[in-house]
Design a protein around this motif. Structure first.
Motif, short mmCIF file in Angstrom:
data_model
loop_
_atom_site.label_atom_id
_atom_site.label_comp_id
_atom_site.label_asym_id
_atom_site.label_seq_id
_atom_site.Cartn_x
_atom_site.Cartn_y
_atom_site.Cartn_z
N LEU A 38 0.83 -1.20 0.00
CA LEU A 38 0.00 0.00 0.00
C LEU A 38 0.86 1.25 0.00
O LEU A 38 2.00 1.24 0.46
CB LEU A 38 -0.91 0.02 1.23
N ILE A 48 -3.34 0.71 -3.77
CA ILE A 48 -2.60 -0.55 -3.86
C ILE A 48 -1.35 -0.28 -4.69
O ILE A 48 -1.42 0.33 -5.75
CB ILE A 48 -3.46 -1.66 -4.51
N TYR A 50 1.18 -1.09 -7.15
CA TYR A 50 1.48 -1.98 -8.28
C TYR A 50 2.84 -1.71 -8.91
O TYR A 50 3.40 -2.57 -9.58
CB TYR A 50 0.41 -1.86 -9.36
#
Length: 208
Positions: A38, A48, A50
């Protein structure tokens, strides 16, 4: 709102951002902290994660073991400007993980590593040309940026002429190129595919 304000400040000093992949419309988010999978922006929004440090953070953001290792090292020294036992241990681990690596040379960036690798290939073979694949990323040097879809202004034709850019996936084209040109020092490939796998390479082609 605060990301927007920071963007306006950033335009004046870093052109709005220090990496092309962070560009967003109307402006990018400005991240304040991250933990695990996070991250949070300056306005308090949670995301989130990525990006993972552009692929580098395989353990996630601020993994406790990594944080402790960094803190322990910082207590010992910041920049020793000397050889250390740790670099040998690190190189040994790299050789275990990449069995084909006979020796290891550490550099400050991927761009520098590629520049040195190309120079070494040219020095060893006595040849000047390098084959690379369209849109494969190997750093920001003039040589490595040949065939990129953007950011190639300012590269001299003399430099570009030493790079042969081919579409990935066609082994017969590579073989023909090698047969037709006896001045090729090396082939460089982004092994997961362009843009860290967003345009993947078929395993058969990579093996060939």
């Amino acid at each position: 709102q605060k990301s927007g304000e920071l963007f306006q400040r950033g335009v004046e000093v870093v052109g709005g951002g220090s990496h092309g992949s962070r560009a967003m419309d109307p402006y990018p988010i400005y991240v304040k902290k991250a933990k695990g999978a996070l991250k949070w922006d300056v306005d308090g929004n949670k995301y989130i994660e990525y990006f993972g440090g552009h692929g580098a953070l395989i353990l996630g953001q601020s993994h406790p073991a990594v944080v402790k290792a960094v803190q322990d090292q910082m207590e010992r020294a910041t920049h020793l400007s000397a050889s250390t036992e740790v670099e040998i241990e690190w190189a040994d681990w790299i050789k275990k993980l990449i069995p084909c690596a006979e020796k290891v040379r550490f550099t400050s960036s991927g761009t520098e590593a590629v520049m040195m690798a190309l120079r070494m290939a040219r020095s060893f073979t006595g040849k000047s040309k390098i084959i690379k694949f369209q849109d494969h990323f190997h750093g920001w040097s003039d040589y490595a940026m040949a065939g990129a879809s953007a950011g190639v202004d300012g590269i001299p034709d003399e430099t570009r002429s030493t790079m042969i850019v081919l579409p990935p996936g066609d082994i017969s084209l590579i073989n023909r190129t090698l047969d037709d040109n006896d001045d090729i020092a090396a082939i460089i490939v982004e092994s997961t595919g362009a843009h860290m796998g967003a345009s993947p390479i078929h395993p058969n082609f990579l093996h060939e």
